[in-house]
Design an enzyme around this catalytic site. Structure first.
Site, PDB file in Angstrom:
ATOM      1  N   THR A 226       4.284  -2.601  -2.049  1.00 54.14           N
ATOM      2  CA  THR A 226       4.086  -3.974  -2.525  1.00 54.14           C
ATOM      3  C   THR A 226       3.909  -4.977  -1.393  1.00 54.14           C
ATOM      4  O   THR A 226       3.054  -5.862  -1.453  1.00 54.14           O
ATOM      5  CB  THR A 226       5.271  -4.413  -3.409  1.00 54.14           C
ATOM      6  OG1 THR A 226       6.496  -4.129  -2.723  1.00 54.14           O
ATOM      7  CG2 THR A 226       5.266  -3.705  -4.738  1.00 54.14           C
ATOM      8  N   CYS A 228       2.920  -4.563   1.821  1.00 56.48           N
ATOM      9  CA  CYS A 228       1.639  -4.370   2.514  1.00 56.48           C
ATOM     10  C   CYS A 228       0.498  -4.896   1.653  1.00 56.48           C
ATOM     11  O   CYS A 228      -0.420  -5.570   2.145  1.00 56.48           O
ATOM     12  CB  CYS A 228       1.406  -2.879   2.804  1.00 56.48           C
ATOM     13  SG  CYS A 228       2.717  -2.070   3.727  1.00 56.48           S
TER      14      CYS A 228
END
Length: 279
Positions: A226, A228
């Site tokens: 999430t 990244c």
């Protein structure tokens, strides 16, 4: 088309976004998540690999940093020939690599938007930023950031501020802004007792204005990648010419859908679905 018609005109290249981060062999986070996100949002993704991880749904089994010269060569190969319109940084691991990346970003001419995801821990709690590197991120990398995107653990790692409720997120934002980024997006997904809330709240601030972004909290446990994905989505929208508050709002909506569609993979935590809009 006949031989006398001449060559077809090429379409212009899409905006180009460079991710400087570690590789996730499981494909859910890191370079792999960044490039999938960029493709989904209509920009051309390019990469500088800082470290290679042996990683799957159960965690990080091993990590190997690349030499600073290898990171420098990748960056220069892309920037000097292809050019970049936004940069996203992720796992930098060591003080040497963090310093190398900070130097490369400082030398970019013309400057471009930079999204710094100050990755400190993996989803499973594995350390991805050595203690000596934290000070380099504070003093050299964050002052170059257009947007910094720390989660609450990373806020504490960088500033010492411990966030226990939404009210304290404003204090966290001010503490991170004091380190030099133009904007900070404090991610509230890890608030203590967050499972009790129907919504997940993130706070964007530049020290003068605050923008709150709220989305439904899903029971889906498959949320690998999430952080990244969100940082890459913000960088993609900045490369497309959007202002920071709009870029963050659009990125948040993309990640909302990716989390809702996250799927099981392996025996542990599965990834978000970067291609949810095409399923």
């Amino acid at each position: 088309m006949s031989a006398t018609d001449g060559p077809l005109e090429s379409e212009p290249a899409p905006p180009r976004v460079l991710t400087v981060a570690g590789s996730d062999s499981g494909g859910g986070a890191g370079i792999q998540a960044d490039l999938k996100t960029m493709l989904a949002l209509g920009v051309h993704g390019m990469s500088v690999v800082t470290a290679v991880t042996a990683q799957n749904s159960l965690g990080v089994q091993g990590s190997w940093e690349l030499p600073p010269d290898a990171v420098r060569a990748q960056f220069r190969a892309v920037a000097d020939d292809i050019g970049v319109q936004a940069v996203k940084t992720g796992m930098l691991s060591s003080a040497a690599l963090a310093g190398t990346v900070a130097g490369l970003l400082a030398d970019l001419d013309p400057p471009v938007p930079v999204v710094v995801d100050p990755v400190g821990l993996s989803k499973h709690g594995d350390t991805l930023l050595h203690e000596q590197a934290v000070d380099v991120v504070r003093t050299r990398l964050l002052p170059l950031a257009t947007v910094a995107t720390p989660n609450l653990d990373e806020v504490t790692q960088l500033t010492g501020v411990v966030v226990t409720d939404e009210a304290a997120m404003s204090e966290a934002a001010r503490a991170v802004l004091a380190l030099g980024p133009r904007w900070v997006l404090v991610k509230g997904g890890h608030l203590p007792g967050a499972e009790r809330y129907a919504e997940c709240a993130d706070l964007l601030s530049d020290g003068r204005t605050e923008h709150w972004y709220r989305s439904p909290r899903y029971a889906n446990p498959h949320t690998h990648g999430t952080g990244c994905t969100l940082a890459s989505a913000v960088a993609a929208h900045l490369a497309l010419g959007r202002a920071v508050p709009e870029a963050v709002g659009l990125a948040k909506e993309y990640v909302r859908g990716a989390i809702e569609a996250g799927f099981p993979l392996g025996a542990g935590i599965g990834p978000v679905d970067h291609g949810w809009r095409t399923r």
